[in-house]
Design an enzyme around this catalytic site. Sequence first.
Site, PDB file in Angstrom:
ATOM      1  N   GLU A  33       7.827  35.102  30.001  1.00 29.12           N
ATOM      2  CA  GLU A  33       7.184  36.176  29.238  1.00 29.12           C
ATOM      3  C   GLU A  33       7.289  37.478  30.023  1.00 29.12           C
ATOM      4  OE1 GLU A  33       5.753  36.711  25.995  1.00 29.12           O
ATOM      5  OE2 GLU A  33       5.935  38.702  26.876  1.00 29.12           O
ATOM      6  N   LEU A  38      -0.131  36.920  28.472  1.00 30.04           N
ATOM      7  CA  LEU A  38       0.409  35.932  27.528  1.00 30.04           C
ATOM      8  C   LEU A  38      -0.164  36.201  26.127  1.00 30.04           C
ATOM      9  CD1 LEU A  38      -0.013  32.825  29.882  1.00 30.04           C
ATOM     10  CD2 LEU A  38       2.098  34.106  29.436  1.00 30.04           C
ATOM     11  N   GLY A  39       0.384  35.509  25.134  1.00 33.71           N
ATOM     12  CA  GLY A  39      -0.182  35.617  23.776  1.00 33.71           C
ATOM     13  C   GLY A  39       0.668  36.396  22.786  1.00 33.71           C
ATOM     14  N   CYS A  42       0.746  38.689  18.640  1.00 34.17           N
ATOM     15  CA  CYS A  42      -0.484  38.301  17.950  1.00 34.17           C
ATOM     16  C   CYS A  42      -1.735  38.630  18.766  1.00 34.17           C
ATOM     17  CB  CYS A  42      -0.409  36.817  17.636  1.00 34.17           C
ATOM     18  SG  CYS A  42      -1.852  36.171  16.830  1.00 34.17           S
ATOM     19  N   GLY A 115      13.693  37.331  30.036  1.00 41.43           N
ATOM     20  CA  GLY A 115      14.695  36.285  30.203  1.00 41.43           C
ATOM     21  C   GLY A 115      15.952  36.539  29.388  1.00 41.43           C
ATOM     22  N   GLY A 178       1.832  46.938   2.395  1.00 38.77           N
ATOM     23  CA  GLY A 178       1.891  45.517   2.733  1.00 38.77           C
ATOM     24  C   GLY A 178       0.667  45.155   3.558  1.00 38.77           C
ATOM     25  N   ILE A 180       0.025  44.975   6.894  1.00 39.05           N
ATOM     26  CA  ILE A 180      -0.399  45.855   7.986  1.00 39.05           C
ATOM     27  C   ILE A 180      -0.996  47.144   7.430  1.00 39.05           C
ATOM     28  CG2 ILE A 180       0.448  47.329   9.881  1.00 39.05           C
ATOM     29  CD1 ILE A 180       2.321  45.082  10.682  1.00 39.05           C
ATOM     30  N   VAL A 233       9.940  57.292   0.727  1.00 41.62           N
ATOM     31  CA  VAL A 233       9.746  58.272   1.808  1.00 41.62           C
ATOM     32  C   VAL A 233      11.113  58.729   2.311  1.00 41.62           C
ATOM     33  CG1 VAL A 233       8.909  58.556   4.172  1.00 41.62           C
ATOM     34  CG2 VAL A 233       7.463  57.421   2.466  1.00 41.62           C
ATOM     35  N   HIS A 441     -24.343  23.712  -2.491  1.00 41.99           N
ATOM     36  CA  HIS A 441     -24.878  24.908  -3.146  1.00 41.99           C
ATOM     37  C   HIS A 441     -25.927  25.546  -2.238  1.00 41.99           C
ATOM     38  CE1 HIS A 441     -26.326  27.536  -6.292  1.00 41.99           C
ATOM     39  NE2 HIS A 441     -27.553  27.182  -5.968  1.00 41.99           N
TER      40      HIS A 441
END
Length: 462
Positions: A33, A38-39, A42, A115, A178, A180, A233, A441
């Site tokens: 990475e 990390l991650g 997202c 990498g 959309g 985002i 646009v 309920h």
Amino acid sequence: MADYDVIIIGAGPGGYVCAIRCAQLGLKTACVEGRETLGGTCLNVGCIPSKALLHASHQLHEAEHNFARMGLKGKSPSVDWKQMQAYKQEVIDTNTKGVEFLFKKNKIDWLKGWGSIPEAGKVKVGDEVHTARNIIIASGSEASALPGVDIDEKVVVTSTGALELGKIPKKMVVIGAGVIGLELGSVYARLGADVTVVEFLDAITPGMDGDVQKTFQRILKKQGLKFVMGAAVQKTEATKTKAKVHYKLRKDDSEHVLDADVVLLATGRKPYVDGLGLDALGVERSERGQIKVGKDWQTNVPGIYAIGDCIDGPMLAHKAEDEGMAAAEQVAGKHGHVNYGVIPGVIYTWPEVANVGETEEALKKANRAYKVGKFMFMGNGRAKANFAADGFVKIIADKETDRILGAHIIGPGAGDLIHEICVAMEFGASAEDLAMTCHAHPTYSEAVREAALACGSGAIHS
Ligand code: FAD
Ligand code: NAI
């Protein structure tokens, strides 16, 4: 002997989940990475920070619009943007550190740096070359560019810049209605910005159920978002603090200009594969740049696999995670599987929007016989109590067999409600199976049961 059984390139939801499953299956695993943490997209600049801002701004909206009605009086909270950013960062940090902890726990080596693959079986990181029996590419995606729109991540931004603006803009133009555009547009509208969304097509969120599209746009308009539909646009012109957005209406080619303090470009994302050396290796890619893979996620080069946003399919974290687990199983000689027919999609606006499986539009096109059960949240007691009764659950089932083919929800908790339908679909359930299941309920989930009832003998509360 290779240094590793598997080296994964990229530690987003696809890569890090894949690494954990590989290690759990007894494979010696490393993950490359290049980011500081990390991650992937997202956790660092995507799902997690955007949901933190959506959560905080929704609390403000509730305080401003609903507290007094419930007898909660007093001054509405004001926005401390610096603190909101700090909260967002704290959420990012706890999540990325969590992944680091899981790497240590599972004895996964984090190879820090960018990498490349000089040849099959080898991964180069910095000056070091590591060998591996299998390489899994999980390099993710980046924002697509639009000709004439120059990104500076300050005034003209992608989602990454939009998550860390120096201040809340007075006027924001969002290019693209959309996921985002509508999530981040909602955040800034709730925080007081005048937000205009410019969309090329005539409906928002292309590909979604038509009923949902209309209801969703109506609700967003009520919340103050403005829309310019059917607009192409042409370009943006930016200074250090302001921008102009030039667009042409498709119906009559008329030219228009919008002023903004910030412009968010959100017209889609594309695979990120820079610097991996795929062309030299002869790894096949589609016209859209996605790495081509077979059913086992292997590319045309034996021993090189790919998963997540850099291959075909919806660009969603959970889709990447599922592929990560399945590819790990394949590499370990087992039978990994992803059911692409049951991948939910959720938009985390208020109300939330969620879908899974077929739309009516797609079934009509395919000439398939279906029936629809729809239930409005207006008939749900819990939703009414919580001022969240705008929206519906719609279940689509096969006309003859009653098997559930898809579901579309706009309403409170839609992102959670969709999963009982996903499970039902995984088990090949009929709408009647859902309708015969007792639902507590008062819960929002009763609306799902009512929609299932509406596929057959009829809903009770409508
Ligand atoms: P990524 O998460 O993009 O991770 C790839 C990683 O690989 C990156 O960290 C990158 O640095 C690294 N990398 C790339 N090349 C190399 C290399 N050569 N060497 C070393 N490292 C490398 N999806 C949802 O399901 N729910 C949401 O709510 C949601 N919200 C989003 C909000 C925003 C603003 C954005 C932009 C996206 C959102 N997404 C959401 C989409 C989601 O983020 C992606 O689908 C998901 O991150 C894809 O995972 P991935 O592992 O394929 O790639
Ligand atoms: P998107 O594909 O969802 O929407 C792009 C929008 O831009 C479409 O409505 C499209 O018609 C419009 N568009 C394209 N070109 C245009 C132009 N020239 N002018 C005006 N409009 C134009 O892409 P978005 O919102 O950028 O998101 C990218 C990916 O990130 C999505 O695939 C999504 O799955 C993922 N994501 C998921 C989230 C979630 O699951 N909640 C949240 C945010 C992102």
